[in-house]
Design a protein around this motif. Structure first.
Motif, PDB file in Angstrom:
ATOM      1  N   CYS A  48      -9.601   0.066  10.782  1.00  0.00           N
ATOM      2  CA  CYS A  48     -10.572   1.131  10.525  1.00  0.00           C
ATOM      3  C   CYS A  48     -11.757   0.615   9.725  1.00  0.00           C
ATOM      4  O   CYS A  48     -12.900   0.938  10.014  1.00  0.00           O
ATOM      5  N   ASP A  83     -10.077  -2.769   1.342  1.00  0.00           N
ATOM      6  CA  ASP A  83     -10.162  -3.015   2.783  1.00  0.00           C
ATOM      7  C   ASP A  83     -11.554  -2.749   3.341  1.00  0.00           C
ATOM      8  O   ASP A  83     -12.007  -3.457   4.244  1.00  0.00           O
ATOM      9  N   ASP A 130      -5.683  -0.762   0.276  1.00  0.00           N
ATOM     10  CA  ASP A 130      -6.120   0.434   0.991  1.00  0.00           C
ATOM     11  C   ASP A 130      -7.107   1.223   0.138  1.00  0.00           C
ATOM     12  O   ASP A 130      -6.884   1.443  -1.050  1.00  0.00           O
ATOM     13  N   THR A 131      -8.194   1.676   0.745  1.00  0.00           N
ATOM     14  CA  THR A 131      -9.203   2.419   0.000  1.00  0.00           C
ATOM     15  C   THR A 131      -8.678   3.748  -0.518  1.00  0.00           C
ATOM     16  O   THR A 131      -9.211   4.288  -1.482  1.00  0.00           O
ATOM     17  N   ASN A 174       0.802  -1.219   0.000  1.00  0.00           N
ATOM     18  CA  ASN A 174       0.000   0.000   0.000  1.00  0.00           C
ATOM     19  C   ASN A 174       0.835   1.267   0.000  1.00  0.00           C
ATOM     20  O   ASN A 174       0.559   2.194  -0.757  1.00  0.00           O
ATOM     21  N   SER A 196      -5.494   0.206   8.202  1.00  0.00           N
ATOM     22  CA  SER A 196      -6.576   0.273   7.222  1.00  0.00           C
ATOM     23  C   SER A 196      -7.649  -0.778   7.501  1.00  0.00           C
ATOM     24  O   SER A 196      -8.852  -0.494   7.464  1.00  0.00           O
ATOM     25  N   TYR A 227      -1.397  -1.543   6.505  1.00  0.00           N
ATOM     26  CA  TYR A 227      -2.447  -2.527   6.279  1.00  0.00           C
ATOM     27  C   TYR A 227      -3.247  -2.786   7.558  1.00  0.00           C
ATOM     28  O   TYR A 227      -4.470  -2.825   7.537  1.00  0.00           O
TER      29      TYR A 227
END
Length: 114
Positions: free
Chosen positions: A80, A45, A27-28, A3, A77, A74
């Motif tokens: 969350c 994610d 990751d968004t 990421n 992410s 990671y």
């Protein structure tokens, strides 16, 4: 590329109109940049976190969890994403989560279930 590397390199690839193909960056933040040259072959994610929350609740019958977040991009992410999925769903009232950071030598977020 992971990421961190993928997100950092994405603008450079885009500036030179080069395709970026990443098999593991989840990751968004990568997707939300809306770069047309970036392609990935893994789940986001936020989708994975929501799927894990739903699976734990619906299939495994879990009603509480301790979320141990590793100190990696990671790990953060995913922690969350999992927490957001619970908070924004109908699962939250019956699924309290204690979240914590850690210096464990783990490479992924750990879900400890009750």
């Amino acid at each position: 590329m992971n990421n961190i590397v993928t997100i950092a390199a994405a603008d450079i690839y885009a500036a030179y109109d080069l395709a970026m193909i990443t098999p593991i960056a989840s990751d968004t933040a990568l997707t939300e940049r809306a770069l047309t040259n970036v392609f990935r072959f893994t789940n986001r994610d936020d989708q994975t976190g929501a799927a894990i929350a739903r699976y734990l609740y619906d299939v495994m019958g879990k009603r509480r969890a301790v979320l141990i977040e590793t100190e990696t991009m990671y790990g953060h992410s995913m922690a969350c994403a999992f927490s957001r999925a619970l908070l924004s769903s109908d699962l939250w009232p019956g699924f309290p989560v204690l979240a914590t950071g850690t210096n464990l030598l783990a490479t992924e977020t750990i879900f400890v279930l009750g």
